[in-house]
Design a protein around this motif. Structure first.
Motif, PDB file in Angstrom:
ATOM      1  N   VAL A   1       0.868  -1.187   0.000  1.00  0.00           N
ATOM      2  CA  VAL A   1       0.000   0.000   0.000  1.00  0.00           C
ATOM      3  C   VAL A   1       0.899   1.230   0.000  1.00  0.00           C
ATOM      4  O   VAL A   1       1.745   1.392   0.878  1.00  0.00           O
ATOM      5  N   ASP A   2       0.731   2.084  -1.002  1.00  0.00           N
ATOM      6  CA  ASP A   2       1.561   3.282  -1.084  1.00  0.00           C
ATOM      7  C   ASP A   2       1.314   4.189   0.112  1.00  0.00           C
ATOM      8  O   ASP A   2       0.167   4.511   0.438  1.00  0.00           O
ATOM      9  N   PRO A   3       2.370   4.619   0.782  1.00  0.00           N
ATOM     10  CA  PRO A   3       2.201   5.491   1.950  1.00  0.00           C
ATOM     11  C   PRO A   3       1.788   6.890   1.541  1.00  0.00           C
ATOM     12  O   PRO A   3       2.110   7.360   0.445  1.00  0.00           O
ATOM     13  N   VAL A   4       1.066   7.548   2.409  1.00  0.00           N
ATOM     14  CA  VAL A   4       0.690   8.944   2.202  1.00  0.00           C
ATOM     15  C   VAL A   4       1.736   9.790   2.926  1.00  0.00           C
ATOM     16  O   VAL A   4       1.849   9.738   4.157  1.00  0.00           O
ATOM     17  N   VAL A   5       2.498  10.529   2.163  1.00  0.00           N
ATOM     18  CA  VAL A   5       3.619  11.284   2.731  1.00  0.00           C
ATOM     19  C   VAL A   5       3.382  12.783   2.568  1.00  0.00           C
ATOM     20  O   VAL A   5       3.077  13.247   1.466  1.00  0.00           O
ATOM     21  N   ASP A   6       3.508  13.512   3.644  1.00  0.00           N
ATOM     22  CA  ASP A   6       3.377  14.966   3.618  1.00  0.00           C
ATOM     23  C   ASP A   6       4.788  15.560   3.642  1.00  0.00           C
ATOM     24  O   ASP A   6       5.516  15.406   4.628  1.00  0.00           O
ATOM     25  N   PRO A   7       5.219  16.237   2.582  1.00  0.00           N
ATOM     26  CA  PRO A   7       6.578  16.798   2.542  1.00  0.00           C
ATOM     27  C   PRO A   7       6.881  17.730   3.703  1.00  0.00           C
ATOM     28  O   PRO A   7       8.042  17.873   4.105  1.00  0.00           O
ATOM     29  N   ALA A   8       5.866  18.343   4.275  1.00  0.00           N
ATOM     30  CA  ALA A   8       6.083  19.284   5.383  1.00  0.00           C
ATOM     31  C   ALA A   8       6.635  18.582   6.610  1.00  0.00           C
ATOM     32  O   ALA A   8       7.302  19.204   7.444  1.00  0.00           O
ATOM     33  N   THR A   9       6.390  17.278   6.726  1.00  0.00           N
ATOM     34  CA  THR A   9       6.884  16.551   7.901  1.00  0.00           C
ATOM     35  C   THR A   9       8.400  16.401   7.877  1.00  0.00           C
ATOM     36  O   THR A   9       9.000  16.002   8.875  1.00  0.00           O
ATOM     37  N   LEU A  10       9.002  16.722   6.729  1.00  0.00           N
ATOM     38  CA  LEU A  10      10.467  16.688   6.645  1.00  0.00           C
ATOM     39  C   LEU A  10      11.092  17.608   7.684  1.00  0.00           C
ATOM     40  O   LEU A  10      12.211  17.366   8.156  1.00  0.00           O
ATOM     41  N   PHE A  11      10.365  18.632   8.071  1.00  0.00           N
ATOM     42  CA  PHE A  11      10.908  19.631   8.991  1.00  0.00           C
ATOM     43  C   PHE A  11      10.488  19.397  10.441  1.00  0.00           C
ATOM     44  O   PHE A  11      10.887  20.146  11.335  1.00  0.00           O
ATOM     45  N   ASP A  12       9.680  18.367  10.655  1.00  0.00           N
ATOM     46  CA  ASP A  12       9.250  18.058  12.024  1.00  0.00           C
ATOM     47  C   ASP A  12      10.365  17.351  12.790  1.00  0.00           C
ATOM     48  O   ASP A  12      11.125  16.557  12.224  1.00  0.00           O
ATOM     49  N   HIS A  13      10.456  17.622  14.069  1.00  0.00           N
ATOM     50  CA  HIS A  13      11.353  16.907  14.982  1.00  0.00           C
ATOM     51  C   HIS A  13      12.837  17.099  14.668  1.00  0.00           C
ATOM     52  O   HIS A  13      13.676  16.319  15.122  1.00  0.00           O
ATOM     53  N   VAL A  14      13.161  18.135  13.888  1.00  0.00           N
ATOM     54  CA  VAL A  14      14.583  18.428  13.656  1.00  0.00           C
ATOM     55  C   VAL A  14      15.174  19.054  14.915  1.00  0.00           C
ATOM     56  O   VAL A  14      16.262  18.690  15.360  1.00  0.00           O
ATOM     57  N   TYR A  15      14.417  20.007  15.467  1.00  0.00           N
ATOM     58  CA  TYR A  15      14.789  20.617  16.744  1.00  0.00           C
ATOM     59  C   TYR A  15      13.549  20.632  17.630  1.00  0.00           C
ATOM     60  O   TYR A  15      12.415  20.588  17.140  1.00  0.00           O
ATOM     61  N   ALA A  16      13.755  20.728  18.924  1.00  0.00           N
ATOM     62  CA  ALA A  16      12.615  20.829  19.839  1.00  0.00           C
ATOM     63  C   ALA A  16      11.827  22.095  19.518  1.00  0.00           C
ATOM     64  O   ALA A  16      10.590  22.106  19.541  1.00  0.00           O
ATOM     65  N   GLU A  17      12.523  23.171  19.222  1.00  0.00           N
ATOM     66  CA  GLU A  17      11.913  24.428  18.809  1.00  0.00           C
ATOM     67  C   GLU A  17      12.506  24.799  17.455  1.00  0.00           C
ATOM     68  O   GLU A  17      13.718  25.021  17.344  1.00  0.00           O
TER      69      GLU A  17
ATOM     70  N   LEU B   1      14.809  27.059   9.693  1.00  0.00           N
ATOM     71  CA  LEU B   1      13.976  25.890   9.420  1.00  0.00           C
ATOM     72  C   LEU B   1      12.562  26.310   9.047  1.00  0.00           C
ATOM     73  O   LEU B   1      11.958  25.752   8.120  1.00  0.00           O
ATOM     74  N   ARG B   2      12.042  27.317   9.733  1.00  0.00           N
ATOM     75  CA  ARG B   2      10.711  27.823   9.395  1.00  0.00           C
ATOM     76  C   ARG B   2      10.700  28.406   7.979  1.00  0.00           C
ATOM     77  O   ARG B   2       9.744  28.225   7.223  1.00  0.00           O
ATOM     78  N   GLU B   3      11.776  29.103   7.644  1.00  0.00           N
ATOM     79  CA  GLU B   3      11.873  29.692   6.312  1.00  0.00           C
ATOM     80  C   GLU B   3      11.906  28.609   5.234  1.00  0.00           C
ATOM     81  O   GLU B   3      11.237  28.716   4.202  1.00  0.00           O
ATOM     82  N   GLN B   4      12.678  27.553   5.488  1.00  0.00           N
ATOM     83  CA  GLN B   4      12.776  26.465   4.521  1.00  0.00           C
ATOM     84  C   GLN B   4      11.433  25.740   4.370  1.00  0.00           C
ATOM     85  O   GLN B   4      11.025  25.374   3.268  1.00  0.00           O
ATOM     86  N   ARG B   5      10.743  25.552   5.485  1.00  0.00           N
ATOM     87  CA  ARG B   5       9.435  24.892   5.444  1.00  0.00           C
ATOM     88  C   ARG B   5       8.440  25.713   4.625  1.00  0.00           C
ATOM     89  O   ARG B   5       7.703  25.183   3.780  1.00  0.00           O
ATOM     90  N   ALA B   6       8.447  27.017   4.855  1.00  0.00           N
ATOM     91  CA  ALA B   6       7.535  27.889   4.126  1.00  0.00           C
ATOM     92  C   ALA B   6       7.849  27.870   2.636  1.00  0.00           C
ATOM     93  O   ALA B   6       6.933  27.898   1.791  1.00  0.00           O
ATOM     94  N   MET B   7       9.127  27.807   2.299  1.00  0.00           N
ATOM     95  CA  MET B   7       9.535  27.776   0.891  1.00  0.00           C
ATOM     96  C   MET B   7       8.997  26.526   0.201  1.00  0.00           C
ATOM     97  O   MET B   7       8.473  26.584  -0.920  1.00  0.00           O
ATOM     98  N   VAL B   8       9.107  25.384   0.883  1.00  0.00           N
ATOM     99  CA  VAL B   8       8.618  24.129   0.312  1.00  0.00           C
ATOM    100  C   VAL B   8       7.105  24.176   0.133  1.00  0.00           C
ATOM    101  O   VAL B   8       6.563  23.778  -0.907  1.00  0.00           O
ATOM    102  N   LEU B   9       6.404  24.669   1.149  1.00  0.00           N
ATOM    103  CA  LEU B   9       4.945  24.748   1.056  1.00  0.00           C
ATOM    104  C   LEU B   9       4.504  25.688  -0.061  1.00  0.00           C
ATOM    105  O   LEU B   9       3.514  25.428  -0.764  1.00  0.00           O
ATOM    106  N   ASP B  10       5.240  26.796  -0.258  1.00  0.00           N
ATOM    107  CA  ASP B  10       4.913  27.721  -1.342  1.00  0.00           C
ATOM    108  C   ASP B  10       5.097  27.061  -2.698  1.00  0.00           C
ATOM    109  O   ASP B  10       4.280  27.237  -3.614  1.00  0.00           O
ATOM    110  N   GLU B  11       6.164  26.294  -2.833  1.00  0.00           N
ATOM    111  CA  GLU B  11       6.430  25.611  -4.098  1.00  0.00           C
ATOM    112  C   GLU B  11       5.345  24.561  -4.386  1.00  0.00           C
ATOM    113  O   GLU B  11       4.897  24.411  -5.535  1.00  0.00           O
ATOM    114  N   LEU B  12       4.924  23.859  -3.353  1.00  0.00           N
ATOM    115  CA  LEU B  12       3.877  22.852  -3.528  1.00  0.00           C
ATOM    116  C   LEU B  12       2.552  23.518  -3.905  1.00  0.00           C
ATOM    117  O   LEU B  12       1.807  23.014  -4.743  1.00  0.00           O
TER     118      LEU B  12
END
Length: 378
Positions: free
Chosen positions: A339-355, A360-371
């Motif tokens: 079964v193909d997994p459902v993957v959210d690219p935004a989760t790439l930035f989760d759990h990298v740091y506690a805060e 990291l926020r800038e990179q996440r926003a960039m990816v979401l804008d591109e998507l």
């Protein structure tokens, strides 16, 4: 080096030093045919039939899942898979030697250990599938993420074990490692820290004779890898890693040693990797077929099954029942991995740091804008 009893220290060494030495030959309770030479080897007693039956069952199930995982690589459902075939006694024996309150620190090859630990196989394979760095909850399972860089998890294990001791807990840490990784700097740093601070950690070396393609003879000149613990003041032992009874007995002793506050314990298990390093490796380029055939005759599952059959603990009906259970588990794993997994690219930035950091926020926003610009098609 003269000894009178297997496992006894040489008489010409100080008692405190001699107590650190491993047995002059690997501890063995069952020979390759499953015959018990004697009921003990030094201080190691034969485990109960009940415990050995569970080891046998877990090895049978683990091997079937391991074979299924190798098949999944050929079907494109796993990016890579390092097989554990032939090393089941090490992984199952080590895991069943600790409790649920103890920590486990696996490498990329410990899939069977993770299955034995009770972790969902699909979650255990998330790293090798490429879905996530870790698909299971490390805290819930007291199991750290599988570690691909060699030896780095040993420093983590030593620190976690020391932390448990500082909290007043009697929990220990079981840290897996391969023979090649004993040449890494983190291995020596972890041993030194654990010894100095008496961290209750068991360093479990699966010496499968090859660091990918580099044979043991080109890795170390030590009499055995178990002797590497002595320089740090660590009690050490070597064991026949294809003898499930001996592995469990030695791990029991190591856990008791660590849990009682005596510090770390180094175990070297002599075993063999029957399959290639991973599905991307061609093992025929660096080892001969007759070498593999020789180790096939030392199969840990067949060895323990022969012993248990001789004691009337295992019969043909139980063998068929356990094989059928393995097939059910393999079928379930195959179906769910297809079964193909459902993957959210935004989760790439989760759990990298506690805060999350501003970058990291800038990179996440960039990816979401591109998507979003692409119409949200992930």
């Amino acid at each position: 080096m003269e000894t009178t009893v297997a496992g006894a220290p040489p008489t010409d060494l100080p008692t405190d030093v001699a107590a650190l030495l491993p047995s002059p030959v690997p501890v063995q309770l069952l020979d390759a045919h499953g015959a018990a030479g004697r009921e003990s080897h030094g201080d190691y007693a034969m485990p109960s039939d009940e415990r050995l039956l569970e080891v046998w069952r877990r090895m049978v199930l683990g091997r079937r899942l391991d074979i299924q995982c190798t098949a999944l690589t050929k079907q494109g459902r796993l990016a890579v898979y390092p097989s554990s075939r032939g090393q089941e006694a090490c992984q199952v024996g080590a895991v069943l030697g600790i409790t649920e309150r103890d920590w486990m620190f696996p490498t990329y090859r410990e899939s069977v250990a993770l299955f034995t630990r009770g972790i969902d196989p699909v979650e255990a394979l998330s790293l090798l599938r490429g879905d996530a760095h870790c698909g299971y909850d490390p805290t819930a399972h007291k199991t750290a993420p599988q570690c691909t860089p060699l030896s780095t998890q040993l420093v983590h294990a030593a620190g976690a074990a020391y932390g448990e001791r500082r909290r007043g807990s009697d929990a220990v840490a079981m840290a897996f490692i391969g023979d090649g990784a004993t040449s890494e700097g983190d291995f020596h740093e972890a041993l030194n820290f654990a010894a100095v601070f008496r961290a209750p950690v068991i360093f479990f070396v699966q010496n499968n004779k090859y660091a990918i393609s580099v044979p043991l003879a080109k890795q170390s000149k030590a009499p055995s890898l178990a002797y590497k613990g002595i320089g740090y003041g660590i009690r050490s032992e070597q064991v026949d890693g294809n003898d499930p009874a001996a592995v469990l007995a030695v791990v029991d002793a190591a856990v008791e040693h660590a849990r009682a506050g005596h510090g770390p314990f180094l175990v070297e298990a002599h075993t063999y990797r029957l399959d290639a390093h991973t599905n991307a490796d061609d093992a025929t380029r660096y080892r001969q077929a007759d070498e593999v055939t020789e180790w096939l005759a030392k199969d840990p599952i067949a060895r323990l099954q022969a012993y248990l059959e001789g004691r009337g603990v295992v019969d043909q009906a139980l063998v068929e029942e356990t094989d059928a259970e393995g097939e059910r588990l393999a079928t379930d794993l195959r179906d769910r991995m297809n079964v193909d997994p459902v993957v959210d690219p935004a989760t790439l930035f989760d759990h990298v740091y506690a805060e999350p950091t501003p970058q990291l926020r800038e990179q996440r926003a960039m990816v979401l804008d591109e998507l979003a610009a692409e119409g949200g098609d992930h």
